[in-house]
Design an enzyme around this catalytic site. Sequence first.
Site, PDB file in Angstrom:
ATOM      1  N   GLU A   4     -11.679  -6.297  25.975  1.00  0.00           N
ATOM      2  CA  GLU A   4     -11.765  -6.200  24.516  1.00  0.00           C
ATOM      3  C   GLU A   4     -10.519  -6.715  23.815  1.00  0.00           C
ATOM      4  O   GLU A   4     -10.585  -7.112  22.655  1.00  0.00           O
ATOM      5  CB  GLU A   4     -12.031  -4.747  24.111  1.00  0.00           C
ATOM      6  CG  GLU A   4     -12.368  -4.576  22.654  1.00  0.00           C
ATOM      7  CD  GLU A   4     -13.013  -3.240  22.354  1.00  0.00           C
ATOM      8  OE1 GLU A   4     -12.745  -2.697  21.271  1.00  0.00           O
ATOM      9  OE2 GLU A   4     -13.774  -2.728  23.183  1.00  0.00           O
ATOM     10  N   TYR A  37      -7.444   6.690  27.321  1.00  0.00           N
ATOM     11  CA  TYR A  37      -8.047   6.108  26.122  1.00  0.00           C
ATOM     12  C   TYR A  37      -7.987   7.100  24.965  1.00  0.00           C
ATOM     13  O   TYR A  37      -8.471   8.239  25.078  1.00  0.00           O
ATOM     14  CB  TYR A  37      -9.495   5.726  26.419  1.00  0.00           C
ATOM     15  CG  TYR A  37     -10.153   4.915  25.331  1.00  0.00           C
ATOM     16  CD1 TYR A  37      -9.682   3.658  24.993  1.00  0.00           C
ATOM     17  CD2 TYR A  37     -11.254   5.415  24.647  1.00  0.00           C
ATOM     18  CE1 TYR A  37     -10.279   2.908  23.998  1.00  0.00           C
ATOM     19  CE2 TYR A  37     -11.868   4.671  23.646  1.00  0.00           C
ATOM     20  CZ  TYR A  37     -11.372   3.425  23.322  1.00  0.00           C
ATOM     21  OH  TYR A  37     -11.968   2.684  22.336  1.00  0.00           O
ATOM     22  N   CYS A  67     -12.351  -4.871 -50.995  1.00  0.00           N
ATOM     23  CA  CYS A  67     -11.273  -3.890 -51.086  1.00  0.00           C
ATOM     24  C   CYS A  67     -10.514  -4.095 -52.387  1.00  0.00           C
ATOM     25  O   CYS A  67     -10.104  -5.210 -52.718  1.00  0.00           O
ATOM     26  CB  CYS A  67     -10.334  -4.035 -49.885  1.00  0.00           C
ATOM     27  SG  CYS A  67      -8.877  -2.979 -49.990  1.00  0.00           S
TER      28      CYS A  67
END
Length: 927
Positions: free
Chosen positions: A13, A340, A810
């Site tokens: 692996e 492991y 305004c």
Amino acid sequence: MSGRAIRVLNVAEKPSVAKSVAEILSRRGGGGMRVRDGRSRYNRVFEFEYMIRNQRCFMVMTSVTGHLMELDFDERYKKWHSCDPAALYQAPVRKFVPQDKLDIRRTLEEEARKCEWLVLWLDCDREGENIAYEVIEVCTGAKSNLNIYRAHFSALIEREIHEAAQNLVRPNKLFADAVDARQEIDLRIGASFTRFQTMLLKDAFIIDLGEERNLVLSYGPCQFPTLGFIVERYWEMQAHEPEEFWTVNCSHTSEEGTASFTWLRGHLFDYASAIVIYEMCTEEPTATVINVKNHEKFKYPPHPLNTIELQKRSSRYYRMSSEHTMKVAEELYQAGFISYPRTETDNFSPNTDLAGIVRDQVEHPVWGPYAQRLLDPDARLWRNPGNGGHDDKAHPPIHPTKFSTGQSNWTQDHAKLYELVVRHFLACVSQPAVGAETTVEIDIAGEQFQANGRAIISKNYLDVYRFDSWGGSLLPTYTVGQQFIPTSLTLDSGVTRPPPLLSEADLLSCMDKLFNQAGIGTDATMHDHIKKLLDRCYATKDANTRFSPTKLGEALVMGYDDMGYELWKPYLRSMMEADMRAVSMGTKTKSQVLEICLQQMKACFLDARTNKAKLLDAMQLFFQRSNRPQGGDVNQGAVVRPCGACCESDMALRRTPNGSLMVGCMSYPLCRNVVWLPGSISEASVTNNICPTCTPGPVFMIQFKFRRLEIPPNYDVDHLGCIGGCDTILRELTEMCGRGPRNSAGTGRGQGGRETPRSTTSGTHSRLLFCTNCNQPGHSFDDCPSRFVNPRMPQSTHSNNGRYSDQLPCRQCGGPCVQRTANTENNRGRKFYKCQSENCGFFIWEDSILDNATGQGVGRARGRGARTVTASRSGRGRGRARGQRSANSDGVTFVTATGEPVSGRCFICGDPSHFANTCPERVRVDA
């Protein structure tokens, strides 16, 4: 013995494992080992001779680097905007070798063509079995008639490796299928929810995580339950209310020492009851010994060490993170010093040579003498280890496999972790500690008190396991019936305290308990879930290894919790994991599990998307709204027309988070000009057609698609319309169908109702919702009344989409006014007009314009964010203000809420002697 040597391709692996296995096997082969480069410079090829059950073999050993293949969607579904996220539950997926591992594949193919056997030296778990079948697929693609075997081992030591080589087995396809199913489910769920969350929230809120451009709000089916533990504990702390309690304490000092007695009632929350009991005790303070118990007590050593215990104890003893612990443990394993490290097993097989493992440690200068005592039968220190009740059928518990006093390349953490593994193993094969415990019970005025003392008779495993302690204090000698007057008798008060934040060891315990109970994940992957939470800014960890949720993490959990789902809890995932186990046992097929799980999660996803307003409301509690264009299912940001209000930006088609369609100014929030579209629209798209009549232009027309059941039968479902004001059909449908999403009526959203977040199951986040627009409680930003237009407001011939009025300039700066709705206690729901300019505070009440008889409020606020201006005449105004008379024609002076006079002039005729509510010009017009 066969004369012809069989050529065997061995695949490990990792490169380091391939090298270790090759070195061990080649020593027995006798011919030495040759090393050459493969296609990948990191994955070398080792060649040597070896005998497998009297068969001569020419061994070729190489490696992969974890998974050789990746699972992903087809190219057309990879881009986030390529499809509806719900389509990802059926989109085609494929498993392929990624670009960075093509050289490894070429090495495997070239070597496989020359070999007869394939032996897989992958990790002995389901994940390793899945990698094995990835290797098988590549190798059999190059040579289909390979004889395929599997080597099972748990430690890189000679005994284990040779035993594995002589007892080869066939790979387990069911284990690989279970992992394939999990990978596909995780891919589809994670991608759909991640795209949904990110596209919904990223542009809707200002979420500053350092790199906002690349912000991805990921969802993981195991990651979110882990976040849930952190958030839940945080909510428990937030919800805790300290409560005072009282307790009676007693102590007695004699020549032999002091004994402290605790009240068997514990404590009382009622002060009156506590004071009554305390006064009874002080009035009759004589204590009588009613019971003395002496018994032997044992403190047992720990069970054999598995992965989760290694992580927890490393965090507790050394403050090492679970991620770093696994990294160091993996390096120790690959160097052959420990077994492991990814195992759920916490009991040793009867065939394990435990004494041999102890014997390896006898020469150590620190714990060697203890190991020697363990092996001495006369010391009677040996005890067969306890059974923790877990066995993954793949690996033994973690234990030392090689003696070391420390290597030159070790860091301090390597030495610490190796020491923990060795001491733990020595402890678990040792006798428990023995102590003599004494319990004395006394009675004072009918109230019972108790004191405990302990003396350690034999430490046993505590001699080597320095991480455990078993303290205690000796008690003076007491006999039943003995009486004495307490040295002190006090009534003490205290307060209840909230539970602390979860430490890393606590979090791992929660995950271990509930995950194993629910069947979620594995012990070996828990540290990955924690790391992802930290990397994605969903949680933080302080110096004491205690976790807190970030605002983002809490908001996401809160949103899903308010929806009523438990996507942040492990129960949904547990059902999936049960199906994975069924696949690995052969009781269910991979296709069956995929069909059922994906069907359930797609329904959950669609429901969550329907209720996305809950997620938005939760986010709004923590983050400020953004003015960036938001994602959705319409062509967001497509320009419809120039904005006639600010005359600076364009107006674009948008869909709000609650589902409403609108055309809004792209300068929001500086400009809030908006045109709301009918709620019966299902789809909308801006076209290239330009309206020939509406101005200011160009005004692009929109292709609408209406829901048939929500519009009258005499209207078409498809309609090319204009939002400029000329489209009578669009105007009629808006009047008939209303604005906003069709599901708003059920929740009260957009109908005057206010929605507050409900409490969670633990009642911890029932917070008051504050609007970020008007800073008033009781509603969210999306529901703020001051953001929406009154459809009945007075408009001029050239109105700007019903939002601003040319008849209402305004009177301070001449700019346009915007209509708002008051949300204060005295004027809630009352309409007023306010100048759009940030530097001008002019406003006027709508009812002062519409009412002919009296003015109900006009004036000017002092600066941005000042209090509302009120004015009154004849006592009819809401919030009448007192002021001094002036020279105005009606004898009224208008003042602010602070009493200061307001200067100005009538905005209808410009006369400074009066205001618009008494303007003669207005009276003539109204008449």
